[in-house]
Design an enzyme around this catalytic site. Sequence first.
Site, PDB file in Angstrom:
ATOM      1  CB  SER A 188      -0.960  -0.040   1.201  1.00 19.16           C
ATOM      2  OG  SER A 188      -1.992   0.905   1.060  1.00 19.16           O
ATOM      3  CG  ASP A 217      -4.236  -2.271   0.457  1.00 21.84           C
ATOM      4  OD1 ASP A 217      -3.478  -2.969   1.151  1.00 21.84           O
ATOM      5  OD2 ASP A 217      -4.274  -1.031   0.544  1.00 21.84           O
TER       6      ASP A 217
END
Length: 601
Positions: free
Chosen positions: A351, A466
């Site tokens: 991320s 993610d």
Amino acid sequence: MSPTAPLSDQVHSVLRASKLFGALAPAHLDLLVGQLRVEAVEAGSHVFREGEASDSLVIVLTGRLRVTRVDARGNLLLYNELCPGESQGEAGLMLGQPRPANLIALRDSHIARLDRQGFEALLRAEPIAFNHLFSQALFHYLRHIQQLQERRRAQCVALVPLHPGEESHALAQDLLSALGVSGRLLEPGETGFDLLLAQQRIEQLETEAEVLLIRAEAQPSAWTRFALRQADQVVFVSSPSHSPLPSAFERKLREEPGFEFKRQHLVLLHGPDTVRPSAPAPWRKERSAIERVLLMRRGQRGDAERLARFLTGRAVGVVLGGGGARGFAHLGVIQALGEAGIPIDLVGGNSMGALIGSQYALGHSLAEIRGRIVEFAAGGERPTVPVVSLLSGRRMERDLKQLCQLGNAEAQVDGLWLPFFTAACNLSRACTTVLDQGPLWRAVLASNSPAGLLPPVLYNGDLLVDGAILDNVPVEAMRQRLGTPLERRRGNGTVIAIDVDVREPLSVAEDVDRLSPWAKLRGQKSNGQPLPGIGEILYRAGHMGGLTQRGKTMGLSDFYLEPPVSDFSLMAYKRAEEVVQRGYEYARAEIARWDLSRIFE
């Protein structure tokens, strides 16, 4: 063994220097030596075979042995090495168990073998002393903590040029400079290639240094074969301008006894001013045994020092976790690491950590990275028809392609001077997928695409989002890239994990029976906190795996940092400079308490 000294004197010398056997009284050491049988073993030959009856133990006198196994799928697993003074086989003799693994000569070696008859004779002669000795050895075996001896013998590294040219000579000089007093170099023809003189020269150099470089020739000569037989690791070197296909010479080398048990690396040596390295992917084909491909520039000390740390098990991997604007703390930590003299040899992230790590791996300064990401975050994203996701993701993709360029061209994850990877959650396979090849922008986008908020990134037919769903700080992936995960961890480098994911309150008062959108819009609070909205709910759902994995993350890390950034919101990009400073001050204080010998020794 050197022919210039009596055999028993040399055996005594090795055992006295051993942490295990050196504790014996002189009379007891004499008894042990009297029961040993010295043998010469050629590189690649088996000393033990898995499953055999345990009828002896061996002590390494010269050279190096490798513990190996073959798994159910036929894959070769490389475990720890045994250096002079280390032993193997005590557990089998004492417990009557079959051999748990293979023991293979990594290079031409001498061993001392103690058979069962000699073992029992020692126990009868001095039961207290030898029961204590072998119990200690068994304890180390069962706890997997038998430590390497203080190095009296160097790690031997063969530098093998795949093509004629100056690359191996240039790499040898760069490595020798990087290693300093701990390195020595043996050049082709230095001993006129007299086998006995060459072996004696290696024995001498091994006692003077930690790493002995043996430069081979670009042909299957007697010297090249000798260099390979004495090596513990092999570094192939080539200019990227040559054909990446294995040559007949390289294929011939693979036939050398014991070659498959040696750690193998490939260096693509570029010119000193090269901006964009050549893609290594074509060089990986037909070279499945290569542990890592390193892109280096001739004369660049930092590149040579990184290779030296990989070869000696001292590489440092830094893992950057996700957490929105709180991730700017990573920049402060990196600054503090640099001021403490702690190198960074690999970077991995998820991320926001993947975004920051990508820019660092591209070579941007810390100030540039902060500015680039603040500008990137200000771009916003358009809503879309909420069928696949709430936001379209097109602006992010466009801007990431601009951010992830090297030399005005699209950068590849494995085409960076600094090794890098990202982690993403694979919705198709319910696992973490590590992205260490392919376009850099795509790897960063996959790791920055929260499920439901942005569309999944398609990767070989799979859907990636993610990575925080399963693992927000991908330490396990870093550990695997530093060394074989089944090996003892000591000597496989250092993992530093930076976790900025804050476990924020997410609850309401017991008398609240329904989350009303109108109550949320009116700013209603519960227990003094705003009611949770869709953003907080999706964020927590997307980070559950990382939050529950925190204990594992800490356990797999050598150093774990958790900067105190809870008072910054996830979207506090305008406060980036404050977050960086918070991370810096925290990391400086933490590093001051570290035992840095765990990194540098």
